[in-house]
Structure formats: C-alpha cells, structure tokens
Design a protein around this motif. Structure first.
Motif, PDB file in Angstrom:
ATOM      1  N   ASN A 220      22.003  98.255  71.171  1.00 47.75           N
ATOM      2  CA  ASN A 220      22.464  96.940  70.720  1.00 47.75           C
ATOM      3  C   ASN A 220      21.653  96.407  69.538  1.00 47.75           C
ATOM      4  O   ASN A 220      21.288  95.232  69.492  1.00 47.75           O
ATOM      5  CB  ASN A 220      22.437  95.939  71.874  1.00 47.75           C
ATOM      6  CG  ASN A 220      23.360  96.344  73.008  1.00 47.75           C
ATOM      7  OD1 ASN A 220      24.487  96.789  72.768  1.00 47.75           O
ATOM      8  ND2 ASN A 220      22.889  96.214  74.238  1.00 47.75           N
ATOM      9  N   ILE A 221      21.388  97.306  68.562  1.00 46.95           N
ATOM     10  CA  ILE A 221      20.681  96.902  67.351  1.00 46.95           C
ATOM     11  C   ILE A 221      21.715  96.456  66.315  1.00 46.95           C
ATOM     12  O   ILE A 221      22.574  97.235  65.906  1.00 46.95           O
ATOM     13  CB  ILE A 221      19.842  98.063  66.788  1.00 46.95           C
ATOM     14  CG1 ILE A 221      18.832  98.534  67.839  1.00 46.95           C
ATOM     15  CG2 ILE A 221      19.144  97.651  65.500  1.00 46.95           C
ATOM     16  CD1 ILE A 221      18.162  99.843  67.478  1.00 46.95           C
ATOM     17  N   THR A 222      21.649  95.212  65.910  1.00 51.94           N
ATOM     18  CA  THR A 222      22.593  94.682  64.924  1.00 51.94           C
ATOM     19  C   THR A 222      22.174  95.101  63.520  1.00 51.94           C
ATOM     20  O   THR A 222      21.017  94.944  63.131  1.00 51.94           O
ATOM     21  CB  THR A 222      22.673  93.155  65.007  1.00 51.94           C
ATOM     22  OG1 THR A 222      23.121  92.783  66.321  1.00 51.94           O
ATOM     23  CG2 THR A 222      23.657  92.608  63.976  1.00 51.94           C
ATOM     24  N   ILE A 223      23.137  95.669  62.772  1.00 49.39           N
ATOM     25  CA  ILE A 223      22.867  96.159  61.425  1.00 49.39           C
ATOM     26  C   ILE A 223      23.776  95.428  60.441  1.00 49.39           C
ATOM     27  O   ILE A 223      25.003  95.508  60.538  1.00 49.39           O
ATOM     28  CB  ILE A 223      23.123  97.669  61.311  1.00 49.39           C
ATOM     29  CG1 ILE A 223      22.404  98.435  62.414  1.00 49.39           C
ATOM     30  CG2 ILE A 223      22.694  98.186  59.954  1.00 49.39           C
ATOM     31  CD1 ILE A 223      22.728  99.901  62.425  1.00 49.39           C
ATOM     32  N   THR A 224      23.190  94.749  59.490  1.00 48.01           N
ATOM     33  CA  THR A 224      23.966  94.079  58.457  1.00 48.01           C
ATOM     34  C   THR A 224      24.421  95.101  57.411  1.00 48.01           C
ATOM     35  O   THR A 224      23.840  96.185  57.306  1.00 48.01           O
ATOM     36  CB  THR A 224      23.123  92.976  57.794  1.00 48.01           C
ATOM     37  OG1 THR A 224      21.882  93.539  57.364  1.00 48.01           O
ATOM     38  CG2 THR A 224      22.841  91.839  58.776  1.00 48.01           C
ATOM     39  N   PRO A 225      25.463  94.778  56.638  1.00 44.24           N
ATOM     40  CA  PRO A 225      25.998  95.761  55.682  1.00 44.24           C
ATOM     41  C   PRO A 225      24.966  96.351  54.736  1.00 44.24           C
ATOM     42  O   PRO A 225      25.027  97.540  54.403  1.00 44.24           O
ATOM     43  CB  PRO A 225      27.051  94.943  54.913  1.00 44.24           C
ATOM     44  CG  PRO A 225      27.507  93.920  55.898  1.00 44.24           C
ATOM     45  CD  PRO A 225      26.279  93.553  56.681  1.00 44.24           C
ATOM     46  N   ASP A 226      23.976  95.549  54.307  1.00 42.93           N
ATOM     47  CA  ASP A 226      22.985  96.065  53.357  1.00 42.93           C
ATOM     48  C   ASP A 226      22.102  97.134  53.969  1.00 42.93           C
ATOM     49  O   ASP A 226      21.456  97.902  53.252  1.00 42.93           O
ATOM     50  CB  ASP A 226      22.118  94.922  52.824  1.00 42.93           C
ATOM     51  CG  ASP A 226      21.354  94.219  53.929  1.00 42.93           C
ATOM     52  OD1 ASP A 226      21.999  93.732  54.874  1.00 42.93           O
ATOM     53  OD2 ASP A 226      20.111  94.146  53.853  1.00 42.93           O
ATOM     54  N   LYS A 227      22.068  97.230  55.308  1.00 46.73           N
ATOM     55  CA  LYS A 227      21.282  98.251  55.991  1.00 46.73           C
ATOM     56  C   LYS A 227      22.157  99.393  56.499  1.00 46.73           C
ATOM     57  O   LYS A 227      21.659 100.343  57.097  1.00 46.73           O
ATOM     58  CB  LYS A 227      20.531  97.629  57.176  1.00 46.73           C
ATOM     59  CG  LYS A 227      19.492  96.587  56.790  1.00 46.73           C
ATOM     60  CD  LYS A 227      18.321  97.205  56.069  1.00 46.73           C
ATOM     61  CE  LYS A 227      17.219  96.188  55.829  1.00 46.73           C
ATOM     62  NZ  LYS A 227      16.062  96.788  55.116  1.00 46.73           N
ATOM     63  N   ALA A 228      23.466  99.280  56.279  1.00 43.11           N
ATOM     64  CA  ALA A 228      24.390 100.317  56.753  1.00 43.11           C
ATOM     65  C   ALA A 228      25.125 100.936  55.564  1.00 43.11           C
ATOM     66  O   ALA A 228      24.525 101.627  54.745  1.00 43.11           O
ATOM     67  CB  ALA A 228      25.367  99.723  57.766  1.00 43.11           C
ATOM     68  N   TYR A 229      26.411 100.645  55.409  1.00 39.46           N
ATOM     69  CA  TYR A 229      27.206 101.286  54.370  1.00 39.46           C
ATOM     70  C   TYR A 229      27.401 100.395  53.141  1.00 39.46           C
ATOM     71  O   TYR A 229      28.257 100.676  52.303  1.00 39.46           O
ATOM     72  CB  TYR A 229      28.563 101.712  54.948  1.00 39.46           C
ATOM     73  CG  TYR A 229      28.435 102.858  55.917  1.00 39.46           C
ATOM     74  CD1 TYR A 229      28.296 104.167  55.463  1.00 39.46           C
ATOM     75  CD2 TYR A 229      28.432 102.642  57.295  1.00 39.46           C
ATOM     76  CE1 TYR A 229      28.174 105.227  56.348  1.00 39.46           C
ATOM     77  CE2 TYR A 229      28.306 103.691  58.190  1.00 39.46           C
ATOM     78  CZ  TYR A 229      28.175 104.979  57.711  1.00 39.46           C
ATOM     79  OH  TYR A 229      28.048 106.026  58.591  1.00 39.46           O
ATOM     80  N   GLY A 230      26.615  99.341  53.039  1.00 37.77           N
ATOM     81  CA  GLY A 230      26.661  98.501  51.857  1.00 37.77           C
ATOM     82  C   GLY A 230      27.775  97.471  51.899  1.00 37.77           C
ATOM     83  O   GLY A 230      28.644  97.486  52.775  1.00 37.77           O
ATOM     84  N   ASP A 231      27.729  96.561  50.943  1.00 36.17           N
ATOM     85  CA  ASP A 231      28.778  95.552  50.830  1.00 36.17           C
ATOM     86  C   ASP A 231      30.037  96.169  50.243  1.00 36.17           C
ATOM     87  O   ASP A 231      29.983  97.173  49.525  1.00 36.17           O
ATOM     88  CB  ASP A 231      28.314  94.400  49.939  1.00 36.17           C
ATOM     89  CG  ASP A 231      27.164  93.618  50.558  1.00 36.17           C
ATOM     90  OD1 ASP A 231      27.215  93.379  51.789  1.00 36.17           O
ATOM     91  OD2 ASP A 231      26.222  93.268  49.824  1.00 36.17           O
ATOM     92  N   TYR A 232      31.179  95.557  50.565  1.00 34.35           N
ATOM     93  CA  TYR A 232      32.438  96.022  49.981  1.00 34.35           C
ATOM     94  C   TYR A 232      32.459  95.633  48.509  1.00 34.35           C
ATOM     95  O   TYR A 232      32.219  94.480  48.149  1.00 34.35           O
ATOM     96  CB  TYR A 232      33.624  95.406  50.712  1.00 34.35           C
ATOM     97  CG  TYR A 232      34.944  96.030  50.325  1.00 34.35           C
ATOM     98  CD1 TYR A 232      35.393  97.179  50.960  1.00 34.35           C
ATOM     99  CD2 TYR A 232      35.729  95.478  49.319  1.00 34.35           C
ATOM    100  CE1 TYR A 232      36.594  97.771  50.592  1.00 34.35           C
ATOM    101  CE2 TYR A 232      36.929  96.054  48.949  1.00 34.35           C
ATOM    102  CZ  TYR A 232      37.356  97.208  49.595  1.00 34.35           C
ATOM    103  OH  TYR A 232      38.537  97.789  49.230  1.00 34.35           O
ATOM    104  N   ASN A 233      32.746  96.608  47.644  1.00 35.57           N
ATOM    105  CA  ASN A 233      32.694  96.407  46.199  1.00 35.57           C
ATOM    106  C   ASN A 233      34.100  96.567  45.617  1.00 35.57           C
ATOM    107  O   ASN A 233      34.639  97.672  45.563  1.00 35.57           O
ATOM    108  CB  ASN A 233      31.735  97.412  45.569  1.00 35.57           C
ATOM    109  CG  ASN A 233      31.505  97.162  44.096  1.00 35.57           C
ATOM    110  OD1 ASN A 233      32.249  96.432  43.457  1.00 35.57           O
ATOM    111  ND2 ASN A 233      30.466  97.781  43.558  1.00 35.57           N
TER     112      ASN A 233
END
Length: 217
Positions: free
Chosen positions: A103-116
């Motif tokens: 249950n580790i929450t990962i924000t987009p910047d730590k995963a697959y990045g922001d949608y561009n």
C-alpha cells in the motif's frame, strides 16, 4: 602454551562459528545501492484495480493475464535508475529477502510521469502495395515492411495494398496506442498508459545479489 588436540578442535570450531555469524547471508542482508535485486510487485490504481503485476495468479484473478508476459520477478540494480518506476530505488533500500511492503502510494512523478499532450500527434495514413504480402493478417498490428516499421490500419482490394502509418519516419520509438480516424489519419500516443496516474504499490524482495563492493566490506 601447549593445547590438547580436542581443545584445539573446539577452539577452531568456535572461531569458525563466530566468523559465520558475523557474515550476513543474502537472506539476512539489507538491500543497499549497487545490489542486484529481484522483486515481485503489483500496481493498482487508486480505485483498487490491478493494472500491472509480475504475479501470474494475481493477473488471472484480475482479468489482465497476458500469455505473452513471462510473469517473472523484476530485476534491477538499486540506484541505477534503469526502471520506469522511479520510486523502486527508495522503496527497496533496507528491505531483506522475503520482506514485503504494501500500500505504498506513488505519485506520477515517481512512476510513469505526467501525461504530456505534446506526445500525442496526428499523422496521415499512406497507401503501400505489398505485392505478395497479404496485409489482411496484419490489420491493427505493427510489422516490418521494406526495412521500416509500419502500423497496418486497413487493407485494400485483394489484400495486397494497405493503409499504414509509417512509424519509422515519425520517431525511433513506438507509440503505446494508435487510433485510426475516419478521415484517413491516425492519432499516435507516446505516453505510457499509466502516465499521469497515482498508483499503489505492493512489493516483495524475492532474491538479492549483493554488489561486489558490498561483499568486500
């Protein structure tokens, strides 16, 4: 001072035991930078839907099983930044084999990045003739044609012509999704399907190969 043979054997045994106890086995060692680590992991979205996993049972239970996926532990060198999920390095440091974090929450910047949005482009379809190639078996697939990668959108008469997207002319990378429009254009999206999403991670260290520098310490 002379020692009796039996006493000497006991003393050597004690010294060897002390040396063994002082050296951590791979299952006891905590993960540090430079280690090659193998993990099983599952990613869910914030609604609880499983979107990615290395576990075939979890994949089948959640309807995302893909026969082309080998479902083996994911391996990487800690600190190498060689994986798309950037938070992995921080999460596994200090973990031991068979240890799980959930249950580790990962924000987009730590995963697959922001949608561009700039990674989404619209391009025209082109018509190619395949001579002996039967394009009908390749519709909605990417194939190599005349030494370039093309996405086959539709076929023409007798299946020997096709409307394609010439991917190699556009980018050295392949898009994650291709959407064909009715006006003979295609929308190519180079964003990862999980880009822009907050994810929840469960990860278990299943094996560990310490770095050479760690073993010398």
């Amino acid at each position: 001072m002379l020692m009796h043979g039996n006493v000497k054997v006991v003393l050597v045994a004690i010294l060897l035991s002390a040396m063994v106890l002082g050296c951590a086995s791979p299952t006891e060692k905590a993960v540090t930078a430079g280690d090659l680590v193998y993990v099983d992991y599952t990613l869910r979205d914030t609604a609880g839907k499983v979107v990615e996993t290395t576990n075939s049972t979890v994949a089948k239970e959640n309807g995302i099983y893909n026969v082309a996926n080998p479902y083996v532990p994911y391996s990487f060198i800690v600190g190498s930044n060689s994986h798309p999920i950037r938070v992995f390095d921080d999460v596994v440091k200090g973990m031991k084999v068979n240890e799980t974090k959930a249950n580790i929450t990962i924000t987009p910047d730590k995963a697959y990045g922001d949608y561009n949005a700039s990674k989404v482009i619209t391009v025209p379809l082109e018509t190619v003739t395949g001579n002996a190639t039967n394009f009908s078996v390749f519709v909605n697939e990417t194939i190599r044609y005349n030494d370039e990668l093309v996405y086959v959108a539709a076929v023409g008469p007798n299946n020997t012509t096709a409307k394609v997207v010439r991917l190699s002319k556009i980018s050295p990378f392949q898009p994650y999704t291709v959407k064909i429009n009715e006006n003979d254009t295609a929308v190519l999206d180079y964003n990862h399907p999980l880009a822009g999403k907050t994810l929840v991670l469960d990860v278990t260290v299943v094996a560990l190969n310490p770095s050479p520098s760690a073993t010398l310490k």
